[in-house]
Design a protein around this motif. Structure first.
Motif, PDB file in Angstrom:
ATOM      1  N   ARG A 112      -5.019  -2.823 -19.740  1.00 13.10           N
ATOM      2  CA  ARG A 112      -5.060  -2.325 -18.378  1.00 13.10           C
ATOM      3  C   ARG A 112      -6.463  -1.989 -17.907  1.00 13.10           C
ATOM      4  O   ARG A 112      -6.662  -1.670 -16.751  1.00 13.10           O
ATOM      5  CB  ARG A 112      -4.167  -1.080 -18.258  1.00 13.10           C
ATOM      6  N   SER A 113      -7.415  -1.984 -18.814  1.00 17.71           N
ATOM      7  CA  SER A 113      -8.781  -1.638 -18.431  1.00 17.71           C
ATOM      8  C   SER A 113      -9.673  -2.874 -18.347  1.00 17.71           C
ATOM      9  O   SER A 113     -10.879  -2.769 -18.405  1.00 17.71           O
ATOM     10  CB  SER A 113      -9.362  -0.642 -19.434  1.00 17.71           C
ATOM     11  N   ASP A 114      -9.065  -4.048 -18.228  1.00 17.30           N
ATOM     12  CA  ASP A 114      -9.867  -5.253 -18.142  1.00 17.30           C
ATOM     13  C   ASP A 114     -10.465  -5.383 -16.737  1.00 17.30           C
ATOM     14  O   ASP A 114     -10.290  -4.534 -15.876  1.00 17.30           O
ATOM     15  CB  ASP A 114      -9.045  -6.492 -18.523  1.00 17.30           C
ATOM     16  N   LYS A 115     -11.146  -6.470 -16.504  1.00 17.76           N
ATOM     17  CA  LYS A 115     -11.885  -6.634 -15.257  1.00 17.76           C
ATOM     18  C   LYS A 115     -11.128  -7.493 -14.234  1.00 17.76           C
ATOM     19  O   LYS A 115     -11.746  -8.086 -13.354  1.00 17.76           O
ATOM     20  CB  LYS A 115     -13.257  -7.276 -15.560  1.00 17.76           C
ATOM     21  N   ARG A 116      -9.824  -7.525 -14.320  1.00 20.92           N
ATOM     22  CA  ARG A 116      -9.068  -8.289 -13.344  1.00 20.92           C
ATOM     23  C   ARG A 116      -9.220  -7.664 -11.954  1.00 20.92           C
ATOM     24  O   ARG A 116      -9.203  -6.454 -11.803  1.00 20.92           O
ATOM     25  CB  ARG A 116      -7.586  -8.338 -13.713  1.00 20.92           C
ATOM     26  N   THR A 117      -9.345  -8.505 -10.940  1.00 25.49           N
ATOM     27  CA  THR A 117      -9.450  -8.017  -9.575  1.00 25.49           C
ATOM     28  C   THR A 117      -8.056  -7.745  -9.038  1.00 25.49           C
ATOM     29  O   THR A 117      -7.221  -8.652  -8.975  1.00 25.49           O
ATOM     30  CB  THR A 117     -10.155  -9.054  -8.683  1.00 25.49           C
ATOM     31  N   PRO A 118      -7.760  -6.509  -8.664  1.00 20.35           N
ATOM     32  CA  PRO A 118      -6.408  -6.204  -8.172  1.00 20.35           C
ATOM     33  C   PRO A 118      -6.175  -6.793  -6.787  1.00 20.35           C
ATOM     34  O   PRO A 118      -7.108  -7.032  -6.019  1.00 20.35           O
ATOM     35  CB  PRO A 118      -6.395  -4.677  -8.127  1.00 20.35           C
ATOM     36  N   ILE A 119      -4.918  -7.045  -6.495  1.00 20.81           N
ATOM     37  CA  ILE A 119      -4.521  -7.496  -5.164  1.00 20.81           C
ATOM     38  C   ILE A 119      -4.141  -6.264  -4.351  1.00 20.81           C
ATOM     39  O   ILE A 119      -3.211  -5.543  -4.692  1.00 20.81           O
ATOM     40  CB  ILE A 119      -3.336  -8.475  -5.234  1.00 20.81           C
ATOM     41  N   ILE A 120      -4.862  -6.009  -3.293  1.00 24.91           N
ATOM     42  CA  ILE A 120      -4.628  -4.820  -2.469  1.00 24.91           C
ATOM     43  C   ILE A 120      -3.779  -5.208  -1.268  1.00 24.91           C
ATOM     44  O   ILE A 120      -4.173  -6.059  -0.456  1.00 24.91           O
ATOM     45  CB  ILE A 120      -5.962  -4.198  -2.012  1.00 24.91           C
ATOM     46  N   GLN A 121      -2.620  -4.596  -1.173  1.00 21.31           N
ATOM     47  CA  GLN A 121      -1.720  -4.840  -0.053  1.00 21.31           C
ATOM     48  C   GLN A 121      -1.750  -3.632   0.883  1.00 21.31           C
ATOM     49  O   GLN A 121      -1.624  -2.494   0.440  1.00 21.31           O
ATOM     50  CB  GLN A 121      -0.302  -5.094  -0.549  1.00 21.31           C
ATOM     51  N   ILE A 122      -1.890  -3.896   2.168  1.00 28.89           N
ATOM     52  CA  ILE A 122      -1.995  -2.831   3.157  1.00 28.89           C
ATOM     53  C   ILE A 122      -0.767  -2.861   4.059  1.00 28.89           C
ATOM     54  O   ILE A 122      -0.427  -3.899   4.636  1.00 28.89           O
ATOM     55  CB  ILE A 122      -3.276  -2.984   4.001  1.00 28.89           C
ATOM     56  N   ALA A 123      -0.086  -1.720   4.145  1.00 32.57           N
ATOM     57  CA  ALA A 123       1.076  -1.593   5.028  1.00 32.57           C
ATOM     58  C   ALA A 123       0.643  -0.870   6.299  1.00 32.57           C
ATOM     59  O   ALA A 123       0.078   0.222   6.236  1.00 32.57           O
ATOM     60  CB  ALA A 123       2.189  -0.818   4.332  1.00 32.57           C
ATOM     61  N   LEU A 124       0.893  -1.478   7.441  1.00 33.16           N
ATOM     62  CA  LEU A 124       0.497  -0.911   8.727  1.00 33.16           C
ATOM     63  C   LEU A 124       1.719  -0.348   9.436  1.00 33.16           C
ATOM     64  O   LEU A 124       2.728  -1.033   9.605  1.00 33.16           O
ATOM     65  CB  LEU A 124      -0.171  -1.976   9.607  1.00 33.16           C
ATOM     66  N   LEU A 125       1.620   0.906   9.846  1.00 33.04           N
ATOM     67  CA  LEU A 125       2.701   1.569  10.572  1.00 33.04           C
ATOM     68  C   LEU A 125       2.239   1.890  11.983  1.00 33.04           C
ATOM     69  O   LEU A 125       1.148   2.438  12.181  1.00 33.04           O
ATOM     70  CB  LEU A 125       3.124   2.864   9.876  1.00 33.04           C
ATOM     71  N   ARG A 180      -5.814  20.620  -4.649  1.00 31.12           N
ATOM     72  CA  ARG A 180      -6.965  19.814  -4.267  1.00 31.12           C
ATOM     73  C   ARG A 180      -6.477  18.567  -3.545  1.00 31.12           C
ATOM     74  O   ARG A 180      -5.369  18.079  -3.804  1.00 31.12           O
ATOM     75  CB  ARG A 180      -7.778  19.411  -5.498  1.00 31.12           C
ATOM     76  N   PRO A 181      -7.259  18.007  -2.650  1.00 34.75           N
ATOM     77  CA  PRO A 181      -6.835  16.798  -1.926  1.00 34.75           C
ATOM     78  C   PRO A 181      -6.573  15.640  -2.885  1.00 34.75           C
ATOM     79  O   PRO A 181      -7.189  15.539  -3.948  1.00 34.75           O
ATOM     80  CB  PRO A 181      -8.021  16.494  -1.000  1.00 34.75           C
ATOM     81  N   LEU A 182      -5.658  14.770  -2.504  1.00 30.19           N
ATOM     82  CA  LEU A 182      -5.341  13.585  -3.296  1.00 30.19           C
ATOM     83  C   LEU A 182      -6.256  12.438  -2.881  1.00 30.19           C
ATOM     84  O   LEU A 182      -6.440  12.177  -1.689  1.00 30.19           O
ATOM     85  CB  LEU A 182      -3.879  13.178  -3.089  1.00 30.19           C
ATOM     86  N   GLY A 183      -6.798  11.755  -3.873  1.00 28.83           N
ATOM     87  CA  GLY A 183      -7.675  10.628  -3.592  1.00 28.83           C
ATOM     88  C   GLY A 183      -6.913   9.344  -3.352  1.00 28.83           C
ATOM     89  O   GLY A 183      -5.680   9.302  -3.337  1.00 28.83           O
ATOM     90  N   SER A 184      -7.665   8.266  -3.193  1.00 26.44           N
ATOM     91  CA  SER A 184      -7.065   6.970  -2.868  1.00 26.44           C
ATOM     92  C   SER A 184      -6.138   6.461  -3.964  1.00 26.44           C
ATOM     93  O   SER A 184      -5.124   5.825  -3.683  1.00 26.44           O
ATOM     94  CB  SER A 184      -8.176   5.944  -2.613  1.00 26.44           C
ATOM     95  N   LEU A 185      -6.479   6.723  -5.240  1.00 22.03           N
ATOM     96  CA  LEU A 185      -5.647   6.232  -6.332  1.00 22.03           C
ATOM     97  C   LEU A 185      -4.267   6.889  -6.321  1.00 22.03           C
ATOM     98  O   LEU A 185      -3.290   6.283  -6.778  1.00 22.03           O
ATOM     99  CB  LEU A 185      -6.331   6.482  -7.679  1.00 22.03           C
ATOM    100  N   CYS A 186      -4.173   8.100  -5.810  1.00 22.37           N
ATOM    101  CA  CYS A 186      -2.877   8.797  -5.735  1.00 22.37           C
ATOM    102  C   CYS A 186      -2.097   8.406  -4.491  1.00 22.37           C
ATOM    103  O   CYS A 186      -0.897   8.154  -4.555  1.00 22.37           O
ATOM    104  CB  CYS A 186      -3.089  10.311  -5.765  1.00 22.37           C
ATOM    105  N   THR A 187      -2.771   8.347  -3.353  1.00 18.93           N
ATOM    106  CA  THR A 187      -2.054   8.026  -2.113  1.00 18.93           C
ATOM    107  C   THR A 187      -1.659   6.551  -2.039  1.00 18.93           C
ATOM    108  O   THR A 187      -0.842   6.175  -1.204  1.00 18.93           O
ATOM    109  CB  THR A 187      -2.921   8.382  -0.892  1.00 18.93           C
ATOM    110  N   SER A 188      -2.225   5.711  -2.916  1.00 20.67           N
ATOM    111  CA  SER A 188      -1.871   4.293  -2.928  1.00 20.67           C
ATOM    112  C   SER A 188      -0.640   4.006  -3.780  1.00 20.67           C
ATOM    113  O   SER A 188      -0.179   2.858  -3.835  1.00 20.67           O
ATOM    114  CB  SER A 188      -3.050   3.458  -3.443  1.00 20.67           C
ATOM    115  N   ARG A 189      -0.124   5.010  -4.439  1.00 19.01           N
ATOM    116  CA  ARG A 189       1.047   4.834  -5.292  1.00 19.01           C
ATOM    117  C   ARG A 189       2.340   5.049  -4.503  1.00 19.01           C
ATOM    118  O   ARG A 189       2.346   5.701  -3.463  1.00 19.01           O
ATOM    119  CB  ARG A 189       1.019   5.819  -6.473  1.00 19.01           C
ATOM    120  N   VAL A 190       3.421   4.505  -5.037  1.00 19.33           N
ATOM    121  CA  VAL A 190       4.758   4.776  -4.503  1.00 19.33           C
ATOM    122  C   VAL A 190       5.374   5.862  -5.376  1.00 19.33           C
ATOM    123  O   VAL A 190       5.458   5.713  -6.596  1.00 19.33           O
ATOM    124  CB  VAL A 190       5.642   3.512  -4.499  1.00 19.33           C
TER     125      VAL A 190
END
Length: 239
Positions: A112-125, A180-190
């Protein structure tokens, strides 16, 4: 001690005291990290035979005495109880080895710590059907909250309040996650909360009382920055 446990059908028949339950906790954790799931029931059965309840809570004894007698000397240490809880979490797949292995020593973490580029999906509301129609004229596809009724959309501050109480215990003097505020890694999860599917609004869109969130140029820069951050630091298997 590990060898005596593996080669003996009943380690409690030893004539001397052993820090045996604590070793069994490590055996189970090792099985999870080495993906030896078939060995876990054997160690779990031994562990269950020595766990006692103190004030209604499962307690790991400091020592197991001869002839199957269980002795809780003074009180079990916090470390023992912490490893018992960790063992339960790993067995029930509520946490995984890569969540704990920050040094990326295990094979599971290295995958899981390799250098694969993740696919970022954006949901627009869109906040309303009128705004949705306006965006569609520019070729931007969106959904309204009513169209995704099965998914709850929360501000990140609400999840912060929830996590503050999660895991808290007044008897043990434990609190949950600091507020403490949640960062992007937390708010990007389901998230799954009480059987509900929950998604969070990013922090930069949650700060409605701060004037900078009304600035379109600043907001667009924040979006680009957060996407770059996710691309660089997302290490999960999911997108």
């Amino acid at each position: 001690i590990s060898e005596s446990i593996d080669n003996s059908t009943n380690p409690l028949e030893s004539s001397s005291e052993l820090e045996w339950p604590f070793i069994i906790l490590f055996q189970i954790i090792t099985c999870v990290f080495e993906n030896r799931q078939h060995d876990i029931p054997k160690y779990r059965a031994i562990l269950d035979s020595v766990i006692s309840k103190v004030n209604g809570y499962p307690t790991v004894p400091l020592y197991a005495t001869t002839k199957g007698e269980i002795a809780i000397k003074n009180q079990c240490t916090t470390v023992f109880q912490a490893f018992l809880i960790l063992t339960e979490l790993l067995e029930n797949q509520l946490v995984f080895p890569h969540d704990l292995d920050y040094r990326r020593q295990s094979q599971d973490s290295k995958v899981r710590s390799d250098k694969r580029t993740p696919i970022i999906q954006i949901a627009l509301l869109a906040e309303s059907t009128a705004f949705q129609a306006l965006l569609s004229t520019y070729g931007i596809s969106t959904q309204t909250p009513n169209q995704i009724e099965s998914v709850y959309v929360w501000p990140s501050s609400k999840l912060v309040d929830l996590l503050y109480h999660h895991g808290s215990d007044s008897k043990l003097g434990l609190t949950g996650r600091p507020k403490r505020p949640l960062g992007s890694l937390c708010t990007s999860r389901v998230w799954k909360v009480d059987g509900k599917t929950v998604m969070c609004i990013p922090l930069y869109q949650d700060e409605q009382d701060f004037y900078i969130s009304k600035d379109e140029t600043s907001t667009s820069k924040s979006i680009k920055t957060h996407i770059k951050f996710l691309k660089a630091h997302w290490r999960e298997q999911a997108r």
